[in-house]
Design a protein around this motif. Sequence first.
Motif, PDB file in Angstrom:
ATOM      1  N   THR A 199       0.837  -1.194   0.000  1.00  0.00           N
ATOM      2  CA  THR A 199       0.000   0.000   0.000  1.00  0.00           C
ATOM      3  C   THR A 199       0.875   1.248   0.000  1.00  0.00           C
ATOM      4  OG1 THR A 199      -0.073   0.189   2.413  1.00  0.00           O
ATOM      5  CG2 THR A 199      -1.726  -1.251   1.343  1.00  0.00           C
ATOM      6  N   PRO A 200       0.338   2.378  -0.427  1.00  0.00           N
ATOM      7  CA  PRO A 200       1.108   3.620  -0.343  1.00  0.00           C
ATOM      8  C   PRO A 200       1.574   3.923   1.071  1.00  0.00           C
ATOM      9  CG  PRO A 200      -0.788   3.923  -1.784  1.00  0.00           C
ATOM     10  CD  PRO A 200      -0.939   2.571  -1.153  1.00  0.00           C
ATOM     11  N   GLU A 201       0.758   3.621   2.045  1.00  0.00           N
ATOM     12  CA  GLU A 201       1.138   3.891   3.435  1.00  0.00           C
ATOM     13  C   GLU A 201       2.349   3.061   3.848  1.00  0.00           C
ATOM     14  OE1 GLU A 201       1.586   5.574   6.895  1.00  0.00           O
ATOM     15  OE2 GLU A 201       0.158   6.283   5.379  1.00  0.00           O
ATOM     16  N   GLN A 202       2.425   1.815   3.382  1.00  0.00           N
ATOM     17  CA  GLN A 202       3.581   0.988   3.703  1.00  0.00           C
ATOM     18  C   GLN A 202       4.856   1.554   3.080  1.00  0.00           C
ATOM     19  OE1 GLN A 202       2.033  -2.729   2.175  1.00  0.00           O
ATOM     20  NE2 GLN A 202       1.691  -3.563   4.240  1.00  0.00           N
ATOM     21  N   VAL A 203       4.745   2.038   1.871  1.00  0.00           N
ATOM     22  CA  VAL A 203       5.902   2.639   1.198  1.00  0.00           C
ATOM     23  C   VAL A 203       6.340   3.893   1.937  1.00  0.00           C
ATOM     24  CG1 VAL A 203       6.686   3.768  -0.914  1.00  0.00           C
ATOM     25  CG2 VAL A 203       5.314   1.675  -1.049  1.00  0.00           C
ATOM     26  N   LEU A 204       5.397   4.755   2.264  1.00  0.00           N
ATOM     27  CA  LEU A 204       5.726   5.991   2.975  1.00  0.00           C
ATOM     28  C   LEU A 204       6.337   5.694   4.336  1.00  0.00           C
ATOM     29  CD1 LEU A 204       2.559   8.081   2.078  1.00  0.00           C
ATOM     30  CD2 LEU A 204       4.877   8.488   1.266  1.00  0.00           C
ATOM     31  N   LYS A 225       8.297  14.420   2.129  1.00  0.00           N
ATOM     32  CA  LYS A 225       7.974  15.140   0.895  1.00  0.00           C
ATOM     33  C   LYS A 225       6.912  14.386   0.094  1.00  0.00           C
ATOM     34  CE  LYS A 225      11.145  17.306  -1.635  1.00  0.00           C
ATOM     35  NZ  LYS A 225      12.244  17.580  -2.637  1.00  0.00           N
ATOM     36  N   TRP A 226       7.076  13.060  -0.048  1.00  0.00           N
ATOM     37  CA  TRP A 226       6.092  12.272  -0.781  1.00  0.00           C
ATOM     38  C   TRP A 226       4.713  12.381  -0.120  1.00  0.00           C
ATOM     39  CZ3 TRP A 226       8.086   6.936  -2.907  1.00  0.00           C
ATOM     40  CH2 TRP A 226       9.264   7.125  -3.620  1.00  0.00           C
ATOM     41  N   ARG A 227       4.698  12.341   1.213  1.00  0.00           N
ATOM     42  CA  ARG A 227       3.419  12.400   1.928  1.00  0.00           C
ATOM     43  C   ARG A 227       2.750  13.762   1.746  1.00  0.00           C
ATOM     44  NH1 ARG A 227       1.199   9.190   5.697  1.00  0.00           N
ATOM     45  NH2 ARG A 227       3.138   8.055   6.153  1.00  0.00           N
ATOM     46  N   LEU A 228       3.550  14.820   1.787  1.00  0.00           N
ATOM     47  CA  LEU A 228       2.983  16.158   1.613  1.00  0.00           C
ATOM     48  C   LEU A 228       2.323  16.305   0.250  1.00  0.00           C
ATOM     49  CD1 LEU A 228       5.821  18.383   3.160  1.00  0.00           C
ATOM     50  CD2 LEU A 228       3.488  18.108   4.039  1.00  0.00           C
ATOM     51  N   VAL A 229       3.013  15.837  -0.803  1.00  0.00           N
ATOM     52  CA  VAL A 229       2.453  15.973  -2.143  1.00  0.00           C
ATOM     53  C   VAL A 229       1.226  15.087  -2.308  1.00  0.00           C
ATOM     54  CG1 VAL A 229       2.908  15.676  -4.610  1.00  0.00           C
ATOM     55  CG2 VAL A 229       4.677  16.631  -3.125  1.00  0.00           C
ATOM     56  N   ARG A 230       1.268  13.894  -1.763  1.00  0.00           N
ATOM     57  CA  ARG A 230       0.113  12.995  -1.852  1.00  0.00           C
ATOM     58  C   ARG A 230      -1.120  13.598  -1.188  1.00  0.00           C
ATOM     59  NH1 ARG A 230      -1.587   7.733  -2.560  1.00  0.00           N
ATOM     60  NH2 ARG A 230      -3.089   6.962  -1.016  1.00  0.00           N
ATOM     61  N   GLY A 231      -0.912  14.424  -0.176  1.00  0.00           N
ATOM     62  CA  GLY A 231      -2.027  15.042   0.522  1.00  0.00           C
ATOM     63  C   GLY A 231      -2.627  16.242  -0.186  1.00  0.00           C
ATOM     64  N   GLU A 232      -1.999  16.691  -1.280  1.00  0.00           N
ATOM     65  CA  GLU A 232      -2.513  17.831  -2.036  1.00  0.00           C
ATOM     66  C   GLU A 232      -3.546  17.358  -3.062  1.00  0.00           C
ATOM     67  OE1 GLU A 232      -1.789  21.124  -1.654  1.00  0.00           O
ATOM     68  OE2 GLU A 232      -0.629  20.561   0.123  1.00  0.00           O
ATOM     69  N   VAL A 273       2.774   6.323  -5.709  1.00  0.00           N
ATOM     70  CA  VAL A 273       2.397   6.776  -4.364  1.00  0.00           C
ATOM     71  C   VAL A 273       1.623   8.080  -4.427  1.00  0.00           C
ATOM     72  CG1 VAL A 273       3.304   7.687  -2.183  1.00  0.00           C
ATOM     73  CG2 VAL A 273       4.224   5.561  -3.123  1.00  0.00           C
ATOM     74  N   ILE A 274       2.087   9.026  -5.225  1.00  0.00           N
ATOM     75  CA  ILE A 274       1.407  10.333  -5.262  1.00  0.00           C
ATOM     76  C   ILE A 274       0.315  10.376  -6.322  1.00  0.00           C
ATOM     77  CG2 ILE A 274       3.507  11.482  -4.454  1.00  0.00           C
ATOM     78  CD1 ILE A 274       3.690  12.696  -7.352  1.00  0.00           C
ATOM     79  N   GLU A 275       0.127   9.260  -7.055  1.00  0.00           N
ATOM     80  CA  GLU A 275      -0.868   9.181  -8.120  1.00  0.00           C
ATOM     81  C   GLU A 275      -0.644  10.287  -9.148  1.00  0.00           C
ATOM     82  OE1 GLU A 275      -4.648   9.233  -6.149  1.00  0.00           O
ATOM     83  OE2 GLU A 275      -4.308   7.298  -5.169  1.00  0.00           O
ATOM     84  N   ALA A 276       0.593  10.335  -9.640  1.00  0.00           N
ATOM     85  CA  ALA A 276       0.984  11.389 -10.579  1.00  0.00           C
ATOM     86  C   ALA A 276       0.262  11.243 -11.912  1.00  0.00           C
ATOM     87  CB  ALA A 276       2.491  11.356 -10.810  1.00  0.00           C
TER      88      ALA A 276
END
Length: 556
Positions: A199-204, A225-232, A273-276
């Motif tokens: 899951t993304p959470e496991q990676v983060l 940084k990855w978590r911040l961008v994913r939350g946008e 993870v960030i669903e780019a």
Amino acid sequence: MSNNPDRRRRPAALPKGRPVDPAALEEVRALLGDAPRRRDGLLDALHRIQDRFGCLHVRHLTALAAEMRLAQTEVFEVASFYAHFDVVHEGEEPPPPVSVRVCDGIACTMAGVEDMVRDLAGRLGPGVRIVRAPCMGGCDRAPSATVNHTPVEPAGPDTVLAALNGTYRVRIPAPVRFAEYRAQGGYALLGACRDGRRTPEQVLAALEESALRGMGGAGFPTGRKWRLVRGEPAPRHLVVNADEGEPGTFKDRHYLETDPHRFLEGMLLAAWVIEAAEVHLYLRDEYPQARTILHGEIAALEDAGLVTPGFIRVHRGAGAYICGEESSMLESIEGKRPLPRHKPPFPAQVGLFGRPTLINNIETLFWARDIVEKGAAWWSAQGRNGRQGLRTYSVSGRVRLPGPKVAPAGITVRELIDEFCGGMAEGHRFKAYLPGGASGGLLPASLGDLPLDFGALEPHGCFIGSAAVIVLSDKDDLRQAALNLLRFFRNESCGQCTPCRVGTEKAVLFLEHDPGNRAGFEALTKVMMDASICGLGQAAMNPVRSILRHFPEELA
């Protein structure tokens, strides 16, 4: 309507700017083919014209502006900014068809590039020009040069002449290709993420537990940084900064030319993870072989169905150090003059095309993949002198075996020289070192037992940055070394802010003509550090600050 016969009739409206040459317009259209006429394709279009005609004639720039529906000033200000474009105005002679770019960075200067240039200048025939260039990422093979886009490393008069007459044997990188990488288990991690086994959470969580920090220079915590961008809010973008222009840095080039898929899998992991919505890779123009490799291996990913065609876009830089600064790079990708943006907002909130954007460099994504696959405990078990993890140190200068060195984070420069570089070069005694390239400052050999890692060097006025370690000896003049670095910053300043534009020029003049002016250096340093928009101006005085602190006799 007035009946006054003296009233002058207003002339018919004419288009502003230069008129479009129909022949030039057809040439531009043929070069662009079916490429979209979007502004973010401007840099690529300029490269196509420069490659085809050897320069950018004004008639082609005018036609390009019309074809892309841009103001002529917008095209001209971009074309005239970059060192690798030659704008030719009406009545001017185009440049010679062959350009020999010779690096005058600090590592190449130490390797005798000035003697090479003097020797070469008297042996070149007509139709060839010598162009001085900043660091070209070949510091471990110094001196470095290119003949048009052919790397010549190490360069000398004979090898350059051989490249000109077609007898030079170009070094061909032998990277791990897609089939080999996948046979070794590559992309299994990405598959596990995409099919729900991770899951993304496991990676983060793995990245945050490892405390991996960005390897491009700033050292921001990667997982955070990855978590911040994913939350946008979506859509979000991923941008890979492969424009490592810091003098002495070549580690990203090493990975692109040897093990590109380990980085590419880390990149696709971050995108997942960030669903780019898109991935943009900005690669410096000095790495033509890496660009060829990337295009081929990305095509292999597309053929295998691991990415959809067009999801990954490779952008070719054009010779501008400032584009290593993240916001300047975003401006460059968008087809604008690459001037640093004011912050806040930061790219994580307002980045590429105004959308939340994750920006990482090559090495960061390379290690992110391994950390998620092997676990944070594996990463934490590495390191030395109380530090954790691994780093790729770009080592050049007065050592026997320069090159990219994967070593424990926190290793000292003495340990690095003795254990990984075969000791000092014959006849040289260790005197000083740059731990983080041109902007990282200069330290004496007496401080050679400091850990080369974040937080250890700052109390001494330096920082690790991109881990470009340049070793100097008793044969080197530190004032001349600092002058080389200051000239680099002067030449590479984008010119947007006065403290940097004027300050770097003044600093060079002081060092050339009044090196004992300590008060002048200190005043310049304060203004530049406090008022410059980006890190170039803020860090440009670090070489001089370091000499004033650790080697004051060198400026007496």
